[in-house]
Motif scaffolding. Sequence first.
Motif, mmCIF file in Angstrom:
data_model
loop_
_atom_site.group_PDB
_atom_site.id
_atom_site.type_symbol
_atom_site.label_atom_id
_atom_site.label_comp_id
_atom_site.label_asym_id
_atom_site.label_seq_id
_atom_site.Cartn_x
_atom_site.Cartn_y
_atom_site.Cartn_z
ATOM 1 N N ASP A 93 0.835 -1.205 0.000
ATOM 2 C CA ASP A 93 0.000 0.000 0.000
ATOM 3 C C ASP A 93 0.870 1.256 0.000
ATOM 4 O OD1 ASP A 93 -2.154 -1.672 0.070
ATOM 5 O OD2 ASP A 93 -2.481 -1.494 2.242
ATOM 6 N N TYR A 94 1.972 1.189 0.763
ATOM 7 C CA TYR A 94 2.872 2.341 0.809
ATOM 8 C C TYR A 94 3.496 2.609 -0.560
ATOM 9 C CZ TYR A 94 6.992 5.159 1.858
ATOM 10 O OH TYR A 94 7.961 6.132 1.848
ATOM 11 N N GLN A 95 3.884 1.527 -1.228
ATOM 12 C CA GLN A 95 4.471 1.690 -2.558
ATOM 13 C C GLN A 95 3.456 2.294 -3.515
ATOM 14 O OE1 GLN A 95 7.556 1.349 -3.448
ATOM 15 N NE2 GLN A 95 8.299 0.523 -1.484
ATOM 16 N N LEU A 96 2.193 1.819 -3.404
ATOM 17 C CA LEU A 96 1.153 2.385 -4.261
ATOM 18 C C LEU A 96 0.937 3.865 -3.945
ATOM 19 C CD1 LEU A 96 -1.458 -0.543 -4.229
ATOM 20 C CD2 LEU A 96 0.085 0.094 -6.093
ATOM 21 N N GLN A 97 0.915 4.162 -2.600
ATOM 22 C CA GLN A 97 0.736 5.556 -2.206
ATOM 23 C C GLN A 97 1.916 6.404 -2.658
ATOM 24 O OE1 GLN A 97 -1.949 6.887 -0.892
ATOM 25 N NE2 GLN A 97 -1.016 8.933 -0.847
ATOM 26 N N LEU A 98 3.113 5.813 -2.518
ATOM 27 C CA LEU A 98 4.311 6.532 -2.949
ATOM 28 C C LEU A 98 4.268 6.799 -4.442
ATOM 29 C CD1 LEU A 98 7.011 7.616 -1.839
ATOM 30 C CD2 LEU A 98 8.040 5.422 -2.466
ATOM 31 N N LYS A 99 3.809 5.786 -5.163
ATOM 32 C CA LYS A 99 3.701 5.948 -6.614
ATOM 33 C C LYS A 99 2.689 7.028 -6.950
ATOM 34 C CE LYS A 99 2.717 3.357 -10.848
ATOM 35 N NZ LYS A 99 2.327 2.033 -11.393
#
Length: 845
Positions: free
Chosen positions: A446-452
């Motif tokens: 989820d963090y990677q998606l949010q970061l993206k």
Amino acid sequence: MKQETSHKRRGFISMLWMPLTLYLVMLVTSFVVLTWHDTRNVWKAMDATLDFAVARLEQYFNAMSNERAKSEIRLLDKTAELNSRIAEAGVITNEQLDQYAYAQRLTGIVILDADMNAVVQTTIDGDAAAALHSMLQKPTVREIVDYPVKAYMTRTQVGSRTVDFAAVAREDAPGLVVAYAEREEEDASDMKLETLFSGFTFEMNGTVTVSDGKTIIASNSAEIVGHDVKKIEEGSIPHAQWDESGRLHIVDGMTAWSGKRTAFENYSVYAMFPDLAVYNSRNTILLYGTLIYMGIWLCFAWLRAQQSRRALEKNSEQARIISAISEIYCFTFLVNVQRGTVRIIKHPVEQLMKMDRTWSMNEVVQMQAAQNVAPDFREAFISYCDLTTLAQRLKENPNLTLEFRDPKEKVYLMTTLPQNYDRRGRLESVLMVTQDVTAEKERERDYQLQLKKTAEDAERANIVKTDFLRRMSHDIRTPINGIRGMVEISRRYVGDEAKQEECREKIMTASGFLLDLVNDVLNMNKLESGAVTLEEKPFNLRQMVSEIVTMVEGQAWHENVQVSCKTLAWNHENLIGSPMHLHQVLQNVVGNAVKYNCPGGSVTISCEEKGFDGTTATFLFTCADTGRGMSAAFQQHAFEAFAQEESGARTAYKGTGLGLPIAKELVEQMGGKIHFESELGVGTTFYITLPFRVDPNPPKAESAKPEQAASIKGAHILLVEDNELNMEISQYILEGAGAIVVQAWNGKEAVRCFSESEPGTFDCILMDVMMPLMDGLEATRTIRAMQRPDAATIPIVAMTANTFSEDEQRSREAGMNLFLNKPVDSVKMLQTVLECLKMGGENAL
């Protein structure tokens, strides 16, 4: 627990018996060596003491022999003198003998005939008579009668007295003259046998005793002198078998003695030493040695205890760490690498933890691989758990981990933690822990998606900003080009007043656009940095709406747009809030509705009170236009900074893409909401809901009075400005209104001008803030600090191009009264000066 207690008991016994055995060996060895040493010393001391005692006796008897000889010769002389006197007198009486005896200090005198019968004698006691009788029976004494040239002298003991006897042949008739004298103390030598050793202290508390076979006649221990030697031998000096050298070791109850005996003439001489003194050095050495050894052992035991405590604490800490780790991890195994055994510390199956057994590594690996590892990860799992290569892998990578999934697709992270190494530095045991990281992986995803998404938003914002700058390049250069072009045109048509007016109007339009552009950018920067401070001041809502409609009507007339305002149900119009920011919001929204409308279109403004809770009223502001509307795609980004529907170059001066973001930020800061409905080609309607506190003390309505036109004519103004163009423009506006202007080109010059003027010369000061030598703030503080009547009351206006609230706050803190923004608007400047004149008049009153 029992096993731990037994281990502690064995450790204590092991720590105790080894030092105890060593102590006993050292004690026995030291005892034998020291006893031998002290015994040899006491034998030497015995010989030395007896030698001293014998020498002392010899000295005594030599002295006594000399004294006896002298005493006996004196007595013999006195006896011979008496014999001569008797021969001369012929007859002598008892009384005469007594007188002679007294005169010569004699104890007694006896005159005998040839048969040894007393003829005349002094008084004689019984003991002396017995001793005399015994002496007269000796043949040597009787021979004197037959051999007058002979004489006899002797010393004998009469009871407790020492008596000297002397006998000579009578000159007047056959017989003997016998005289005797008791030996007096004053005549004797200072040496006495019984006190011969008094006051002497011998080595090792030794005791010297002299006996005549019956009685102890001399000793350095006064309390035993005069005692029966047999009683002494049976008591303090018990009888025992002496060896050939005269040495003896005896024990009497709790007392032990070592002694030696020797003979001197008719006396026995003893030297006795108590074992307590003889072996005092041995006992002292053994005592201190024991204490030192015990101290060393106690230190060693304490160090061992500290080491054991630290080891216990370390083990306890490891146990706590393992326990804590077990709470975090779902699988925890303590692996003995060298033996290949496993202890299960934590496992979801509690029965496995309760089993008191040691598992082999192969059993645990096969069990885990079959039950808790997905087929795709089993080969990697088995390879990871290979103990033959584990030590080398840990050296290469201390953070040795393995991520795998179980049959239920849960994600696990297995980590190997080294625990112990043997003395050779080889890995002995490790802790293998496994953690369920499914939730972490999902959060990471989820963090990677949010970061993206954040990166995409940032990239989109950057694209928007880049596009904004690209458009700003056009939007800034276009009005500047227009201004410069109009100036060139006006120079060509110098005499054409109509053309000149047209050029001036276009210049003002272009410069107004530039000013709006700068203001919007600055306002957005304020909002993003949190520098906007809302006001809490009373205002009239009806008056504000009327002002906004009046302001946009001129713009709407140029755009051929009709503006109308509908006032719905109002119960409160005197409110408390931030009127400046409300004005900005409504002006931005209504201005956009006019700006982006179609020729012949309309803008409808309405305001309705939606509710009142007793202190706060909520209002709904509506702005509906019949303009071009917004596309569905742009509606998603309408409130983003720099966003604009049209991306191509414009020929008309339009907005910056900051009006709506500014309005939205301000509305939200005031506690309201803003949204819109739009259809492309139809129009847009904005809805703004805002709460305001109702003014509890509204101003009373006053009847309209005709106002006289205010003027600044004749006002004395100190104008402080470092820029020549700004100075010229300001001076033109002020003097055009009839004011008298005094110029100052920096703060230092302004302070000088004011200080050199008479009090009341200037009505107000227009002070630029940023100037060389001395800025406007410092100049204001200096003026306010002057000791003159008008220094504290003269109105001072800050003129600056900085529009931030903190700039205005600093100006007020320095002592300035009003704030005038650049570029200077002539109307605003004149209104500000009028307000200063009004303030000066009130201060004068």
